[in-house]
Scaffold this motif. Structure first.
Motif, PDB file in Angstrom:
ATOM      1  N   SER A  67       0.831  -1.193   0.000  1.00  0.00           N
ATOM      2  CA  SER A  67       0.000   0.000   0.000  1.00  0.00           C
ATOM      3  C   SER A  67       0.869   1.248   0.000  1.00  0.00           C
ATOM      4  N   CYS A  69       0.227   3.833   1.423  1.00  0.00           N
ATOM      5  CA  CYS A  69       0.060   4.491   2.718  1.00  0.00           C
ATOM      6  C   CYS A  69       0.806   3.771   3.830  1.00  0.00           C
ATOM      7  N   ARG A  70       1.308   2.566   3.556  1.00  0.00           N
ATOM      8  CA  ARG A  70       1.936   1.767   4.602  1.00  0.00           C
ATOM      9  C   ARG A  70       3.422   2.056   4.680  1.00  0.00           C
ATOM     10  N   LYS A 101      -1.596  11.632   5.056  1.00  0.00           N
ATOM     11  CA  LYS A 101      -1.985  10.219   5.069  1.00  0.00           C
ATOM     12  C   LYS A 101      -2.661   9.890   6.396  1.00  0.00           C
ATOM     13  N   GLU A 104      -4.433   3.851  10.197  1.00  0.00           N
ATOM     14  CA  GLU A 104      -5.390   2.819  10.573  1.00  0.00           C
ATOM     15  C   GLU A 104      -5.797   3.034  12.037  1.00  0.00           C
ATOM     16  N   CYS A 176      -6.112   7.182   2.625  1.00  0.00           N
ATOM     17  CA  CYS A 176      -5.576   5.826   2.799  1.00  0.00           C
ATOM     18  C   CYS A 176      -6.694   4.818   3.070  1.00  0.00           C
ATOM     19  N   ILE A 179      -8.195   4.190  -0.281  1.00  0.00           N
ATOM     20  CA  ILE A 179      -7.395   3.248  -1.077  1.00  0.00           C
ATOM     21  C   ILE A 179      -7.610   1.817  -0.596  1.00  0.00           C
ATOM     22  N   SER A 180      -7.733   1.632   0.710  1.00  0.00           N
ATOM     23  CA  SER A 180      -7.970   0.298   1.262  1.00  0.00           C
ATOM     24  C   SER A 180      -9.292  -0.279   0.759  1.00  0.00           C
ATOM     25  N   ARG A 199      -9.445   5.340  -6.606  1.00  0.00           N
ATOM     26  CA  ARG A 199      -8.097   5.119  -6.065  1.00  0.00           C
ATOM     27  C   ARG A 199      -7.095   6.045  -6.739  1.00  0.00           C
ATOM     28  N   ASN A 203      -4.686   8.540  -4.726  1.00  0.00           N
ATOM     29  CA  ASN A 203      -3.226   8.526  -4.893  1.00  0.00           C
ATOM     30  C   ASN A 203      -2.709   9.892  -5.303  1.00  0.00           C
ATOM     31  N   ILE A 206      -2.351  12.141  -2.214  1.00  0.00           N
ATOM     32  CA  ILE A 206      -1.225  11.901  -1.301  1.00  0.00           C
ATOM     33  C   ILE A 206       0.101  12.009  -2.044  1.00  0.00           C
TER      34      ILE A 206
END
Length: 283
Positions: A67, A69-70, A101, A104, A176, A179-180, A199, A203, A206
């Motif tokens: 991802s 974002c990860r 971003k 979670e 984010c 996107i998930s 998505r 993107n 970000i």
């Protein structure tokens, strides 16, 4: 008659070995948690058995990419860190639309596996989606998020439902999480243009220009008619930005290669001079 025997069966045909039964219980519990494991090569024999019984198999999980974002859990290796110094890093430019971003946890997804929903559950899911759509129309995105999540929690979610919630999450400035949900939509239907389009927008917000460029291009190729003027303009912006980044990356790569060549030449000259001095001293 000869009674069936084997690792699971005693002389009476009943399952008699407690250890084997326990192992089977553990496997079934694991299978319920992640039904897609049936597609692993180690379970090919069991998959064939289920197919012979005409069982409905869960969808195979598509390969996923990390991802955007990860963040990496571990610091980079020193060698990788040194190599990254020679890579192009886009200078910070003012971008008034850039979003931070979001972290979670993200809104929950549907239960794993294919569920056979009752008529009552289908009605509840449809009602929740209807209320969510109405809330979107009134600009009440928090309510829409709650109702879409309620519908998703019921299970057997279509790709478009995830894509719709993703649109709401983007309205709430949660790129984010958006996107998930798009990733979840594409796991259900890899050809869902709506998920690619949303998505791509996330993107872009970000600053992930490469992925935004790929997603928007895929969305347009899958469903050209639904690609509105705003989407076309966004794709032009993203394409221009990505092209500019690629040019700078290429220039930086060429400069890095030139620097390495000069360094190698300098080192070779130094070694040659040292050898000449050593030979002169011996002579």
């Amino acid at each position: 008659d000869t009674a069936e025997q084997g690792p699971f069966f005693g002389r009476t045909g009943a399952m008699a070995d407690p250890a084997q039964v326990k192992a089977l219980e553990v496997f079934v519990a694991k299978f319920k948690e992640d039904p897609a494991i049936i597609h692993s090569s180690e379970l090919a024999f069991f998959k064939d058995f289920l197919v012979s019984l005409r069982a409905t198999l869960p969808a195979e999980k598509p390969p996923t990419s990390p991802s955007p974002c990860r963040q990496p859990r571990h610091p980079p290796h020193p060698a990788a860190e040194e190599e990254s110094k020679n890579k192009f890093e886009e200078p910070e430019e003012e971008d008034t639309e850039r979003l931070p971003k979001d972290a979670e946890p993200f809104p929950e997804k549907a239960p794993l596996g294919e569920l056979e929903l009752t008529d009552e559950q289908l009605d509840e899911q449809a009602d929740a989606q209807r209320v969510a759509a109405e809330a979107v129309g009134y600009g009440n995105f928090e309510t829409a998020l709650s109702k879409y999540t309620e519908a998703i929690r019921i299970g057997s979610v279509a790709a478009n439902l995830y894509a719709k919630r993703a649109e709401v999450l983007l309205k709430l400035k949660r790129p984010c999480a958006c996107i998930s949900d798009c990733d979840a939509a594409l796991a259900v239907n890899p050809n869902n243009a709506r998920a690619y389009r949303v998505r791509g927008r996330a993107n872009r917000l970000i600053g992930n220009w490469e992925r935004a460029h790929a997603d928007l291009g895929q969305a347009q190729s899958l469903d050209f008619d639904s690609f509105g003027d705003a989407d076309v303009e966004l794709r032009k912006l993203v394409a221009a930005k990505w092209e500019n980044i690629q040019v700078k990356q290429r220039d930086a790569r060429l400069k890095a290669e030139e620097h390495k060549d000069r360094k190698r030449h300098s080192e070779a000259t130094r070694i040659y001079e040292e050898q000449k001095k050593a030979e002169a001293a011996v002579g």
